[in-house]
Write a protein that holds these residues in place. Structure first.
Motif, PDB file in Angstrom:
ATOM      1  N   SER A  13      -6.578 -13.385   5.236  1.00 21.33           N
ATOM      2  CA  SER A  13      -5.378 -13.680   4.449  1.00 21.33           C
ATOM      3  C   SER A  13      -5.552 -13.339   2.976  1.00 21.33           C
ATOM      4  N   ASN A  14      -6.758 -12.967   2.576  1.00 19.02           N
ATOM      5  CA  ASN A  14      -7.036 -12.750   1.160  1.00 19.02           C
ATOM      6  C   ASN A  14      -6.762 -11.302   0.772  1.00 19.02           C
ATOM      7  N   THR A  15      -5.479 -10.958   0.726  1.00 16.44           N
ATOM      8  CA  THR A  15      -5.069  -9.587   0.443  1.00 16.44           C
ATOM      9  C   THR A  15      -4.817  -9.401  -1.049  1.00 16.44           C
ATOM     10  N   LEU A  16      -5.150  -8.237  -1.561  1.00 20.07           N
ATOM     11  CA  LEU A  16      -4.866  -7.881  -2.948  1.00 20.07           C
ATOM     12  C   LEU A  16      -3.720  -6.882  -2.971  1.00 20.07           C
ATOM     13  N   ALA A  17      -2.587  -7.290  -3.498  1.00 21.89           N
ATOM     14  CA  ALA A  17      -1.466  -6.357  -3.652  1.00 21.89           C
ATOM     15  C   ALA A  17      -1.718  -5.467  -4.861  1.00 21.89           C
ATOM     16  N   ILE A  18      -1.604  -4.152  -4.673  1.00 18.66           N
ATOM     17  CA  ILE A  18      -1.742  -3.227  -5.795  1.00 18.66           C
ATOM     18  C   ILE A  18      -0.393  -2.620  -6.183  1.00 18.66           C
ATOM     19  N   ALA A  19       0.635  -2.930  -5.397  1.00 19.36           N
ATOM     20  CA  ALA A  19       2.019  -2.547  -5.660  1.00 19.36           C
ATOM     21  C   ALA A  19       2.853  -3.304  -4.624  1.00 19.36           C
ATOM     22  N   PRO A  20       4.157  -3.417  -4.817  1.00 21.67           N
ATOM     23  CA  PRO A  20       4.968  -4.105  -3.805  1.00 21.67           C
ATOM     24  C   PRO A  20       4.814  -3.460  -2.429  1.00 21.67           C
ATOM     25  N   GLY A  21       4.391  -4.260  -1.441  1.00 20.97           N
ATOM     26  CA  GLY A  21       4.241  -3.738  -0.079  1.00 20.97           C
ATOM     27  C   GLY A  21       3.040  -2.848   0.129  1.00 20.97           C
ATOM     28  N   GLU A  22       2.049  -2.919  -0.786  1.00 24.71           N
ATOM     29  CA  GLU A  22       0.843  -2.090  -0.681  1.00 24.71           C
ATOM     30  C   GLU A  22      -0.366  -2.950  -1.039  1.00 24.71           C
ATOM     31  N   VAL A  23      -1.333  -3.040  -0.113  1.00 24.87           N
ATOM     32  CA  VAL A  23      -2.431  -3.991  -0.292  1.00 24.87           C
ATOM     33  C   VAL A  23      -3.784  -3.368   0.017  1.00 24.87           C
ATOM     34  N   VAL A  24      -4.831  -4.049  -0.482  1.00 22.87           N
ATOM     35  CA  VAL A  24      -6.212  -3.743  -0.100  1.00 22.87           C
ATOM     36  C   VAL A  24      -6.721  -4.926   0.717  1.00 22.87           C
ATOM     37  N   THR A  25      -7.341  -4.625   1.867  1.00 23.09           N
ATOM     38  CA  THR A  25      -7.871  -5.660   2.746  1.00 23.09           C
ATOM     39  C   THR A  25      -9.271  -5.259   3.213  1.00 23.09           C
ATOM     40  N   TYR A  26      -9.979  -6.207   3.826  1.00 17.80           N
ATOM     41  CA  TYR A  26     -11.253  -5.890   4.453  1.00 17.80           C
ATOM     42  C   TYR A  26     -11.012  -5.150   5.769  1.00 17.80           C
ATOM     43  N   ASP A  27     -11.822  -4.117   6.026  1.00 17.12           N
ATOM     44  CA  ASP A  27     -11.648  -3.326   7.244  1.00 17.12           C
ATOM     45  C   ASP A  27     -11.956  -4.126   8.507  1.00 17.12           C
ATOM     46  N   ARG A  28     -12.806  -5.149   8.405  1.00 10.46           N
ATOM     47  CA  ARG A  28     -13.218  -5.889   9.595  1.00 10.46           C
ATOM     48  C   ARG A  28     -12.081  -6.722  10.193  1.00 10.46           C
ATOM     49  N   ASN A  29     -11.034  -6.996   9.415  1.00 10.06           N
ATOM     50  CA  ASN A  29      -9.922  -7.812   9.919  1.00 10.06           C
ATOM     51  C   ASN A  29      -8.847  -6.903  10.516  1.00 10.06           C
ATOM     52  N   TYR A  30      -9.229  -6.211  11.562  1.00 15.89           N
ATOM     53  CA  TYR A  30      -8.392  -5.133  12.091  1.00 15.89           C
ATOM     54  C   TYR A  30      -7.126  -5.635  12.775  1.00 15.89           C
ATOM     55  N   VAL A  31      -7.159  -6.839  13.344  1.00 19.99           N
ATOM     56  CA  VAL A  31      -5.948  -7.374  13.974  1.00 19.99           C
ATOM     57  C   VAL A  31      -4.914  -7.704  12.901  1.00 19.99           C
ATOM     58  N   SER A  32      -5.341  -8.386  11.858  1.00 18.67           N
ATOM     59  CA  SER A  32      -4.437  -8.704  10.750  1.00 18.67           C
ATOM     60  C   SER A  32      -3.931  -7.437  10.073  1.00 18.67           C
ATOM     61  N   ASN A  33      -4.807  -6.454   9.900  1.00 14.44           N
ATOM     62  CA  ASN A  33      -4.410  -5.217   9.240  1.00 14.44           C
ATOM     63  C   ASN A  33      -3.352  -4.459  10.038  1.00 14.44           C
ATOM     64  N   GLU A  34      -3.534  -4.417  11.337  1.00 14.68           N
ATOM     65  CA  GLU A  34      -2.552  -3.721  12.171  1.00 14.68           C
ATOM     66  C   GLU A  34      -1.212  -4.442  12.136  1.00 14.68           C
ATOM     67  N   LEU A  35      -1.248  -5.761  12.121  1.00 17.36           N
ATOM     68  CA  LEU A  35      -0.005  -6.530  12.044  1.00 17.36           C
ATOM     69  C   LEU A  35       0.708  -6.274  10.712  1.00 17.36           C
ATOM     70  N   LEU A  36      -0.049  -6.190   9.630  1.00 20.45           N
ATOM     71  CA  LEU A  36       0.556  -5.872   8.332  1.00 20.45           C
ATOM     72  C   LEU A  36       1.283  -4.530   8.393  1.00 20.45           C
ATOM     73  N   ARG A  37       0.640  -3.541   9.011  1.00 24.52           N
ATOM     74  CA  ARG A  37       1.268  -2.224   9.113  1.00 24.52           C
ATOM     75  C   ARG A  37       2.558  -2.298   9.948  1.00 24.52           C
ATOM     76  N   LYS A  38       2.547  -3.106  10.992  1.00 21.48           N
ATOM     77  CA  LYS A  38       3.759  -3.252  11.818  1.00 21.48           C
ATOM     78  C   LYS A  38       4.895  -3.893  11.030  1.00 21.48           C
ATOM     79  N   HIS A  39       4.533  -4.643   9.995  1.00 22.79           N
ATOM     80  CA  HIS A  39       5.554  -5.255   9.128  1.00 22.79           C
ATOM     81  C   HIS A  39       5.892  -4.358   7.934  1.00 22.79           C
ATOM     82  N   GLY A  40       5.453  -3.108   7.985  1.00 23.19           N
ATOM     83  CA  GLY A  40       5.836  -2.139   6.966  1.00 23.19           C
ATOM     84  C   GLY A  40       4.961  -2.093   5.733  1.00 23.19           C
ATOM     85  N   ILE A  41       3.805  -2.756   5.768  1.00 21.54           N
ATOM     86  CA  ILE A  41       2.914  -2.804   4.605  1.00 21.54           C
ATOM     87  C   ILE A  41       1.951  -1.623   4.631  1.00 21.54           C
ATOM     88  N   ILE A  42       1.746  -0.996   3.474  1.00 17.71           N
ATOM     89  CA  ILE A  42       0.723   0.040   3.325  1.00 17.71           C
ATOM     90  C   ILE A  42      -0.620  -0.660   3.125  1.00 17.71           C
TER      91      ILE A  42
END
Length: 414
Positions: free
Chosen positions: A357-386
């Motif tokens: 859950s500890n995401t860093l937004a670098i612009a609206p709808g664009e974030v940096v996350t840890y690669d190991r949290n692949y389930v959360s990351n894929e879900l973010l992409r499904k919600h339109g997040i870069i």
């Protein structure tokens, strides 16, 4: 006027969590990481010992993602060294650092000051960050303190391995800083570095930057609990590391001296996996947040909305519906809460442990996350997040993610 000149003229400007990130302060992991031992892990607030060469490689990858996306990256070590160019300031810094370490006078106090002032400034800054071993000082006589303590403990000045989580020692709010009064002794000295940067670094000194909360307060507040939702609304975690008194102190100052008129205090569980608000809730777009589902009990969460009242008093309203509160204060008709690990009872706590859950937004709808949290990351992409994934096998051992590892000091307005 160039972008760099504008940033130097207005060195602090953060009026949201999601405005395009222009300038950030990082701390590359150093020798302080290798000064953790199995016996001192708990004392230093670590669950494991990161492998330093790999952690540095991962951190460099993180910094490169930010630079590639237009962010100016400043390093805490460099800022501190530049702040201590005058001998009197350098001496004052060492005195205060030794005092905060619990040495007020005596043999060890004098020996530490002599040792540190005998080093060149870059080496001295490294020493107070990585720790000073007993074997590095030639003590002429033993002190009662050393005789009474564990004789096998190797350090006089303890290492500060959590320094690479630059979010916690200070938080940028509007055009000012909240300097943290850290909850645990192991991190108490960390905010001293930012105090000297704000007061003496050429980038900040003389710019009349307001300090909304002072590090020497008796109450506790840390930057990971402070979320700047927009130019007049904040969310602050009432957590293991941030007290109600500190939230009220900060609110009182902001209400009188800034544009901020609304603060949501959210009560979150007191445990190591959810130590700050930003480990369970982060804003990633105008109407989208990440959330760890375990903070909501039957969909409810204790919250208090604070507003300025008459005669300096603070008005409080108790609420329990997170969605309704966020929609109301942000004036939204809809809100998208994206659960860690897609809410799965196994995946969510696993990825939460590694700061899903500890995401860093670098612009609206664009974030940096840890690669190991692949389930959360894929879900973010499904919600339109870069999503930009950064390497995380070693950095994650410190129990902090990309937001924890970054202190934004300039964002574009949204």
């Amino acid at each position: 006027m160039s972008d760099n000149e504008k940033r130097f003229k207005n060195p602090v400007h953060v009026t949201s969590e999601i405005g395009k990130l222009k300038t950030v302060i990082l701390k590359r992991p150093g020798k302080e990481i290798e000064n953790i031992t199995p016996k001192t892990m708990t004392r230093l607030l670590f669950d494991d010992i990161p492998y330093l060469p790999a952690a540095q490689k991962e951190h460099d990858h993180f910094a490169q993602i930010l630079k590639a996306n237009g962010t100016e990256v400043l390093y805490l070590d460099d800022l501190v060294v530049d702040s201590l160019s005058k001998p009197a300031v350098r001496k004052k810094f060492v005195d205060e650092m030794i005092h905060d370490a619990g040495f007020y006078q005596g043999v060890v106090h004098d020996a530490l000051i002599e040792y540190l002032l005998g080093l060149k400034t870059p080496a001295m800054v490294s020493a107070v960050m990585q720790g000073v071993r007993k074997t590095e000082l030639q003590l002429k006589t033993a002190s009662l303190r050393l005789l009474a303590e564990d004789v096998n403990y190797p350090f006089l000045l303890e290492p500060l391995p959590s320094l690479y989580f630059t979010r916690d020692p200070a938080a940028s709010i509007g055009q000012g800083f909240s300097l943290s009064s850290m909850a645990f002794e192991a991190r108490k000295r960390e905010s001293l570095f930012m105090k000297y940067v704000v007061n003496y670094n050429d980038r900040f000194a003389g710019k009349k930057i307001p300090v909304w909360h002072d590090r020497n307060k008796d109450n506790h507040i840390e930057g990971g609990d402070e979320l700047v939702l927009n130019n007049h609304v904040m969310a602050i975690g009432l957590s293991q590391r941030t007290s109600a008194d500190a939230i009220e102190d900060l609110a009182r100052n902001l209400f009188v001296n800034s544009n901020y008129d609304t603060i949501i205090a959210l009560k979150i569980p007191h445990n190591h996996a959810m130590m700050h608000l930003d480990t369970v809730l982060t804003m990633i777009n105008y109407d989208q947040f990440t959330v760890h589902p375990e903070i909501l009990k039957n969909g409810q969460l204790d919250m208090w909305i604070l507003h300025p009242g008459k005669d300096g008093r603070i008005m409080q309203e108790h609420h329990t519906d997170l969605i309704d509160v966020l929609k109301a204060v942000l004036k939204l008709s809809e809100l998208d809460l994206i659960p860690t690990g897609n809410g799965d009872p196994i995946v969510a706590p696993r990825e939460q442990w590694n700061d899903g859950s500890n995401t860093l937004a670098i612009a609206p709808g664009e974030v940096v996350t840890y690669d190991r949290n692949y389930v959360s990351n894929e879900l973010l992409r499904k919600h339109g997040i870069i999503v930009h994934e950064t390497l995380s096998s070693e950095l994650s051992r410190g129990r902090g993610g990309p937001r924890c590892m970054s202190m934004p000091i300039v964002r574009e307005n949204i």
